[in-house]
Design a protein around this motif. Sequence first.
Motif: not given
Length: 75
Positions: A69-75, A38-51, A7-12
């Motif tokens: 925000x520039x690199x992972x924007x949806x087309x 904390x919720x956004x960070x948890x989602x980012x960790x899940x989406x990247x597959x990080x620990x 999401x835009x907020x996750x990218x921020x």
Amino acid sequence: MRNKNFTERELEVLEYLMLGKTNKEIAEILMITHHTVKAHVASIINKTGAKNRLGAAMIANANGFTNPRLSWEQP
């Protein structure tokens, strides 16, 4: 990475994660609660597959995403 549908907020949040900001600092900057960060960070960790948050930042950096925000924007 598992999922690039951030999401835009996750990218921020990811951008500040990559700068080494704490959840409290990110919350103050974005004017949201640290629980929401904390919720956004948890989602980012899940989406990247990080620990953890450091792993997520390292994965983003390793993939050349210096400005998420520039690199992972949806087309």
